[in-house]
Enzyme design. Sequence first.
Site, PDB file in Angstrom:
ATOM      1  CB  CYS A  29      20.186 -18.322 -75.758  1.00 15.79           C
ATOM      2  SG  CYS A  29      21.294 -18.260 -74.328  1.00 15.79           S
ATOM      3  NE  ARG A  42      19.458 -22.252 -76.236  1.00 12.70           N
ATOM      4  CZ  ARG A  42      18.150 -22.089 -76.325  1.00 12.70           C
ATOM      5  NH1 ARG A  42      17.494 -22.541 -77.385  1.00 12.70           N
ATOM      6  NH2 ARG A  42      17.479 -21.462 -75.375  1.00 12.70           N
ATOM      7  CG  ASP A  66      17.745 -24.236 -73.216  1.00 11.27           C
ATOM      8  OD1 ASP A  66      18.931 -24.511 -72.945  1.00 11.27           O
ATOM      9  OD2 ASP A  66      17.072 -23.437 -72.548  1.00 11.27           O
TER      10      ASP A  66
END
Length: 161
Positions: A14, A20, A129
């Site tokens: 990420c 994440r 996100d």
Amino acid sequence: MSAGAAPPAVLFVCWGNICRSPMAERVARSHAGRDGLRGVTFSSAGISAEEAGHPIDPRAAEVLQAAGYDASGHVAHRVKPEEVRAAALVIGMETLHLNRLRTLVPDVEHLYLLTDFNPDAIPGSEVPDPWYGTAHDFTETLASIEAAMPALMRRVRELPR
């Protein structure tokens, strides 16, 4: 797996490696253990170095722990070309991450979006996100990650050992 060969690796990527990708790493490791899948490693990294050295975001840790996952021991780092080359599967959360990985390792061929493994996801969709949002956004991120796990674990079982 042949003697001396490294186990197949799955690398989640990420932006900063604090939300994440470490969430996906922990969830995948848990699912693999629960499914009796051995001989594979799971790791995570970030495209950016801005969070390097930091632990997992406390909101991500809280959501993981509430769902029964281990959130301990994470230290964010920027992805290295050798990590990408060594992984059997490199899984990004956004198209931007895959594009940056292609710039880092131009000949890479084993890139996927996490949503590629979610049968209910729109093709090409991304995992948003949660860093900019609320605790609810982290819960939604976890749900998106978990939804991809059955198909991802099936794919991991097919990796040569």
